[in-house]
Every structure is written in structure tokens, then in C-alpha cells.
Design an enzyme around this catalytic site. Sequence first.
Site, PDB file in Angstrom:
ATOM      1  N   ASP A  13       0.884  -1.164   0.000  1.00 28.62           N
ATOM      2  CA  ASP A  13       0.000   0.000   0.000  1.00 28.62           C
ATOM      3  C   ASP A  13       0.932   1.227   0.000  1.00 28.62           C
ATOM      4  OD1 ASP A  13      -2.508   1.458   0.516  1.00 28.62           O
ATOM      5  OD2 ASP A  13      -1.581   1.899   2.432  1.00 28.62           O
ATOM      6  N   LEU A  14       0.428   2.385  -0.366  1.00 28.22           N
ATOM      7  CA  LEU A  14       1.299   3.570  -0.431  1.00 28.22           C
ATOM      8  C   LEU A  14       1.118   4.486   0.787  1.00 28.22           C
ATOM      9  CD1 LEU A  14       3.304   5.312  -2.065  1.00 28.22           C
ATOM     10  CD2 LEU A  14       1.334   6.387  -3.151  1.00 28.22           C
ATOM     11  N   ASP A  15      -0.023   5.190   0.804  1.00 27.54           N
ATOM     12  CA  ASP A  15      -0.264   6.175   1.864  1.00 27.54           C
ATOM     13  C   ASP A  15      -0.313   5.483   3.227  1.00 27.54           C
ATOM     14  OD1 ASP A  15      -0.643   8.384   0.077  1.00 27.54           O
ATOM     15  OD2 ASP A  15      -2.614   7.606  -0.408  1.00 27.54           O
ATOM     16  N   LYS A  49      -9.289   5.737   5.325  1.00 25.18           N
ATOM     17  CA  LYS A  49      -7.977   5.235   4.898  1.00 25.18           C
ATOM     18  C   LYS A  49      -8.136   4.091   3.910  1.00 25.18           C
ATOM     19  CE  LYS A  49      -5.121   6.615   8.782  1.00 25.18           C
ATOM     20  NZ  LYS A  49      -4.361   6.158   9.959  1.00 25.18           N
ATOM     21  N   ASP A 174      -1.987  -0.291   5.885  1.00 18.45           N
ATOM     22  CA  ASP A 174      -2.227   0.477   7.126  1.00 18.45           C
ATOM     23  C   ASP A 174      -3.720   0.710   7.381  1.00 18.45           C
ATOM     24  OD1 ASP A 174      -2.662   2.373   5.041  1.00 18.45           O
ATOM     25  OD2 ASP A 174      -2.386   3.985   6.498  1.00 18.45           O
TER      26      ASP A 174
HETATM   27  P1  B16 Z   1      -6.252  10.057  -4.079  1.00 19.34           P
HETATM   28  P2  B16 Z   1      -3.592   4.011  -0.257  1.00 19.34           P
HETATM   29  C1  B16 Z   1      -5.489   5.867  -0.442  1.00 19.34           C
HETATM   30  O1  B16 Z   1      -4.190   5.451  -0.683  1.00 19.34           O
HETATM   31  C2  B16 Z   1      -5.572   6.691   0.832  1.00 19.34           C
HETATM   32  O2  B16 Z   1      -5.341   5.861   1.961  1.00 19.34           O
HETATM   33  C3  B16 Z   1      -6.931   7.313   0.950  1.00 19.34           C
HETATM   34  O3  B16 Z   1      -6.982   8.127   2.101  1.00 19.34           O
HETATM   35  C4  B16 Z   1      -7.214   8.143  -0.308  1.00 19.34           C
HETATM   36  O4  B16 Z   1      -8.515   8.712  -0.258  1.00 19.34           O
HETATM   37  C5  B16 Z   1      -7.103   7.238  -1.534  1.00 19.34           C
HETATM   38  O5  B16 Z   1      -5.811   6.679  -1.579  1.00 19.34           O
HETATM   39  C6  B16 Z   1      -7.321   8.006  -2.818  1.00 19.34           C
HETATM   40  O6  B16 Z   1      -6.274   8.903  -2.972  1.00 19.34           O
HETATM   41  O7  B16 Z   1      -7.216  11.100  -3.657  1.00 19.34           O
HETATM   42  O8  B16 Z   1      -4.806  10.514  -4.035  1.00 19.34           O
HETATM   43  O9  B16 Z   1      -6.618   9.405  -5.388  1.00 19.34           O
HETATM   44  O10 B16 Z   1      -3.577   4.020   1.232  1.00 19.34           O
HETATM   45  O11 B16 Z   1      -4.501   2.964  -0.893  1.00 19.34           O
HETATM   46  O12 B16 Z   1      -2.215   4.041  -0.866  1.00 19.34           O
HETATM   47 MG    MG Z   2      -2.883   3.283   3.126  1.00 18.85          MG
END
Ligand code: B16
Ligand code: MG
Length: 215
Positions: A13-15, A49, A174
Site C-alpha cells: 500500500d502507499l499512503d 484510509k 495500514d
Molecule cells: P487520491 P492508499 C489511499 O491510498 C488513501 O489511503 C486514501 O486516504 C485516499 O482517499 C485514496 O488513496 C485516494 O487517494 O485522492 O490521491 O486518489 O492508502 O490505498 O495508498
Molecule cells: Mg494506506
Amino acid sequence: MINYNSVRAVLFDLDGVLVDTAIYHFQAWRRLASELGYSFSVVDNEQLKGVSRVESLELILNWAGLEKSETEKADLLTKKNQWYLELIEQLNPEHLLAGSLDLLKKLQEKGIKIALGSASKNALGILEKTGIIAYFDALIDGNVVQLSKPNPEVFLKGAEVLGIEPAYCLVLEDAQAGIDAARAAGMQVIGVGQAEHLNGADLVVADLGTLVDKF
Ligand code: B16
Ligand code: MG
């Protein structure tokens, strides 16, 4: 219990796992919610998340008891993303979370495949800014999946691109939605963060640093 010997691919996963961007999503959503007259809490944030941008807005509107037209929703999504992009403009390798770089290096050394499995549509820019894009054998992000976590699509696509059966894949996540997605994909899964938000993980660690010696 994790069977590290069986792992042929790790899906990140990234974020909140590789990069410290979860706080910026939180700040941007809180600003948007505040404009809508809704007080957005850390408990609310936990439920967003790993959830896509569109679905996150739907949840917030629902909690706030608001209805918006499709045009208004599109404007709100653009606004949130612009604020988020402003917040991550200065992102650099210092924003990598503890142990991320060491783990990526170790996996590459050992010949274990590496994939991204993120809901974010901003993922590629983040990997470039933090200098880790070259480690990835497959990049699956919010631009190529139709179904959000907890649907397993993002991880199944990663396994497919790598040519590795789900049973030999390990997911690092996460978010509860991501843990559920990994389990639905039939993969081993390690939660990164606090155990109470990561039900169903095979193991929970505080950061990726503790995993470097396992491979
Ligand atoms: P975006 P992940 C997710 O990334 C985030 O956890 C989530 O908070 C966010 O809304 C979603 O990506 C979309 O992100 O607005 O940048 O397209 O945790 O799956 O890496
Ligand atoms: Mg994440």
C-alpha cells in the site's frame, strides 16, 4: 504467523505504509468538511484510509447529512485534491516512512517481486517525488482499478501482472479496508500501525523496519 519463506512478491500500500501522506489526506478532507459545516474527526478519518476519493466524499456527505448534485460533488473532489496536491508539493525522500527504503532494497536483493497496490490516483507522482519508483515491478493504483478496497481487485491485479499466485503474495497495509481486501484476495497480510484498526491481519508491526531481517 507469517510464512516468510513462501513469499515471492510483496504488494505495498502507499499512503501510510511507504510514505507519510496519510496526514495530508486528513488535513485536506478536514478542510473540505469544515467548509461543509461538518466537524471531521480522527475517528472519521480512520474509515477513509484506503478508500477511494469518490467514496470518501460520499461517506463525508452521508455523515454530514448533506445531499449534493453530481456537479457539486465533482467540484468538491477537485477542491480536495488541489489542497492535497498543494500539501504534498514539497514531498521528498525524507517523507518515506521508517524502514521503507531498507525493505525495498532487501526485497530487490533477494529477488522478491515488488508491486504497488494503492487506491490513490496520485500514486505515481508520490513515488517519483520520494525517489522509489524504480524498485517496483508492477504499479497498480487508483487509475487502473474499478473497485475500491475492501474489494481485492487492486491486489489481484498486482499478482496477475507479476505472474505470481496470490498464495505467494504478502500485502503490507495500514487500513482496515486494505486488510480486508488482502484477505479476500487470499494473500498473507501484515498491518502497519495500531492493531485495533487492523483486524484480521496475520501480524501487526509499528513500522517496516522490523521486517527487513525477515527476508
Ligand atoms: P487520491 P492508499 C489511499 O491510498 C488513501 O489511503 C486514501 O486516504 C485516499 O482517499 C485514496 O488513496 C485516494 O487517494 O485522492 O490521491 O486518489 O492508502 O490505498 O495508498
Ligand atoms: Mg494506506
